[in-house]
Design a protein around this motif. Structure first.
Motif, mmCIF file in Angstrom:
data_model
loop_
_atom_site.group_PDB
_atom_site.id
_atom_site.type_symbol
_atom_site.label_atom_id
_atom_site.label_comp_id
_atom_site.label_asym_id
_atom_site.label_seq_id
_atom_site.Cartn_x
_atom_site.Cartn_y
_atom_site.Cartn_z
ATOM 1 N N ARG A 47 6.958 -11.289 -0.555
ATOM 2 C CA ARG A 47 7.697 -10.839 0.624
ATOM 3 C C ARG A 47 8.776 -11.837 1.006
ATOM 4 O O ARG A 47 9.899 -11.454 1.358
ATOM 5 C CB ARG A 47 6.709 -10.645 1.791
ATOM 6 N N ALA A 48 8.478 -13.129 0.932
ATOM 7 C CA ALA A 48 9.460 -14.156 1.299
ATOM 8 C C ALA A 48 10.647 -14.170 0.337
ATOM 9 O O ALA A 48 11.767 -14.524 0.725
ATOM 10 C CB ALA A 48 8.790 -15.527 1.326
ATOM 11 N N GLY A 49 10.407 -13.756 -0.924
ATOM 12 C CA GLY A 49 11.488 -13.737 -1.900
ATOM 13 C C GLY A 49 12.466 -12.596 -1.687
ATOM 14 O O GLY A 49 13.539 -12.573 -2.303
ATOM 15 N N LYS A 92 -2.821 -18.862 1.749
ATOM 16 C CA LYS A 92 -2.679 -17.841 2.780
ATOM 17 C C LYS A 92 -3.796 -16.816 2.585
ATOM 18 O O LYS A 92 -3.779 -16.044 1.624
ATOM 19 C CB LYS A 92 -1.320 -17.156 2.683
ATOM 20 N N THR A 123 -1.642 -15.282 -0.774
ATOM 21 C CA THR A 123 -0.483 -16.142 -1.041
ATOM 22 C C THR A 123 0.548 -15.457 -1.939
ATOM 23 O O THR A 123 1.752 -15.477 -1.630
ATOM 24 C CB THR A 123 -0.942 -17.471 -1.666
ATOM 25 N N PRO A 150 13.647 -11.165 1.739
ATOM 26 C CA PRO A 150 13.576 -11.079 3.207
ATOM 27 C C PRO A 150 14.088 -9.769 3.788
ATOM 28 O O PRO A 150 13.701 -9.382 4.889
ATOM 29 C CB PRO A 150 14.419 -12.268 3.665
ATOM 30 N N VAL A 178 2.487 -12.910 0.125
ATOM 31 C CA VAL A 178 3.378 -13.558 1.099
ATOM 32 C C VAL A 178 4.606 -14.119 0.397
ATOM 33 O O VAL A 178 5.736 -14.008 0.892
ATOM 34 C CB VAL A 178 2.620 -14.667 1.853
ATOM 35 N N GLU A 179 4.401 -14.715 -0.779
ATOM 36 C CA GLU A 179 5.537 -15.265 -1.539
ATOM 37 C C GLU A 179 6.457 -14.155 -2.027
ATOM 38 O O GLU A 179 7.690 -14.310 -2.035
ATOM 39 C CB GLU A 179 5.008 -16.088 -2.709
#
Length: 442
Positions: free
Chosen positions: A263-265, A403, A257, A267, A260-261
């Motif tokens: 990476r999402a921060g 995740k 998790t 893009p 993933v967070e």
């Protein structure tokens, strides 16, 4: 007008056969010198084969999907012009040139060698030997050529691999009658003539204990599909791996998790695989025993001074493992750029396997959680990453949806014990669960 037939040329690097993937011309077509006429698949890659003749195509001698051996006829052309090719395929060319050609310095006189020209020594961009699709070095001509004993006695040996095999087994190729096209000497001919072949016998007790294997009868409706050259090379490596390597696989479920967070921060930043590659390189620095190869003959582990990180990719021509050279010198952004470049090239059929020192395998791309992979000799480790999916996970004593991914690590038990392998796997797992702290330490 005269009829000319050109044959499958010596493609170098010990390659003795190729399968026709696609014809680029048909009967009746006009062709020019050096025009590509077919795509063929070797154990290393798919390449275009150019014709040394100009004229009209009168016959194609190999069907699509069928395999030809070096020296077998490929194409017949009716021509009224002399051939003059400046092509670049090893061991393949014509007498005159219509364009510029490379000039080479004369070499010192040497003993006569086999009739076919030797293949050039292959090397990767980072000075590593070129390998098969699954990472095995392919011998070059410089290390495999063997000379005939007397002038004028020129046995038909095209493959440097065959020459080397004959030299290792003490077989005089002049005494062998080749079973290939036009008397070409193949690997099986050397193996059949090898003195060692007659000395290998199973112990009597073991032979008596083995049950007889009855041949499988043919069944109605069965079809046979020949492996492609790439498939044959891979099959040979997998068989060797199972025979020689006492491999062990361990797993760890990891809460991804935070990664993933992260990476999402960002893009537009590096992809998840680039972070995983960076964490893998960091773990190899702490445990260099896995960035190595095993020398079975000398019973030694040979450590590599740098990390050439192989990436298993399902490409247009099957599984290939291109390597990111000197991955330990790249930033996460640099790794991301190389991974994207190699992945795109593999999927377009433009990348081949190279001599990586360690392999990272993204099973998640196939929507599976893990695997028990087969090591590719002489490498001693491979890390697999499964898909990242929502799973129940305990956080701070409370059940939560996180995740989660599964890491699977296969290693050669000859080089270390399970504790060392577990420590390596935990370095990667801990970095995934706390990526900010891991990146700060890199």
């Amino acid at each position: 007008m005269s009829a000319q037939t050109f044959v499958l040329p010596d493609l170098g690097e010990g390659l003795t056969e190729a399968a026709v993937v696609r014809w680029l011309v048909t009967e009746g077509d006009a062709v020019t010198i050096d025009q590509p006429v077919a795509e063929v698949e070797t154990a290393k890659a798919v390449v275009e084969v150019p014709t040394p003749f100009a004229g009209t195509v009168t016959a194609r001698h190999v069907e699509v999907g069928h395999t030809a051996t070096v020296g077998d006829p490929l194409l017949s052309v009716t021509t009224d012009e002399p051939a003059g090719s400046g092509n670049v395929l090893v061991g393949y060319g014509t007498t005159t040139s219509t364009g510029p050609r490379r000039h080479r310095r004369p070499r010192a006189a040497a003993a006569p060698v086999a009739a076919a020209p030797p293949a050039a020594t292959a090397a990767s961009p980072v000075g590593l030997p070129v390998t098969s699709p699954v990472g095995l070095p392919v011998p070059g001509a410089a290390e495999t050529a063997s000379s005939a004993a007397a002038a004028g006695d020129r046995p038909r040996v095209v493959s440097p691999l065959v020459r080397r095999l004959a030299q290792e087994r003490g077989v005089d190729v002049r005494t062998i009658r080749g079973s290939g096209h036009g008397g070409l000497i193949l690997r099986r001919d050397v193996e059949a003539a090898s003195p060692a072949a007659s000395r290998v016998e199973a112990p009597a007790a073991a032979a008596e204990a083995l049950p007889a294997v009855a041949p499988v009868p043919a069944r109605s409706g069965e079809t046979r599909v020949e492996l492609s050259p790439l498939g044959k090379a891979a099959a040979g490596v997998f068989e060797r791996s199972r025979r020689e390597i006492p491999d062990v696989t361990i797993w760890a479920d990891v809460d991804a998790t935070p990664l993933v967070e992260l990476r999402a921060g960002a893009p537009d930043g590096p992809g998840l695989l680039a972070y995983l590659a960076r964490f893998t390189v960091a773990a190899l620095r702490e445990h260099p025993v896995f960035n190595a190869r095993f020398d079975a003959e000398r019973r030694e582990t040979v450590h590599s001074p740098t990390v050439h990180l192989g990436l298993a990719v399902q490409g247009a021509n099957g599984l290939v493992v291109p390597a990111v050279p000197h991955a330990d010198t790249l930033t996460t952004t640099g790794l991301d750029a190389e991974i994207r470049r190699l992945t795109a090239a593999a999927r377009n059929g433009e990348a081949t396997s190279s001599a990586g020192t360690f392999t990272l395998n993204n099973y998640g791309a196939f929507r599976v959680d893990g695997s028990t992979p087969i090591l590719t000799p002489p490498n001693v480790g491979m890390l697999g990453v499964g898909r990242i999916i929502d799973r129940p996970w305990v956080v701070g004593g409370e059940l939560a949806v996180r995740k989660v991914t599964t890491l699977s690590f296969v290693f050669d038990h000859r080089v270390c014990d399970g504790r060392t392998a577990a420590d390596f796997l935990r370095v990667v797992a801990d970095a995934i669960e706390n990526p900010a702290a891991a990146i700060a330490r890199l």
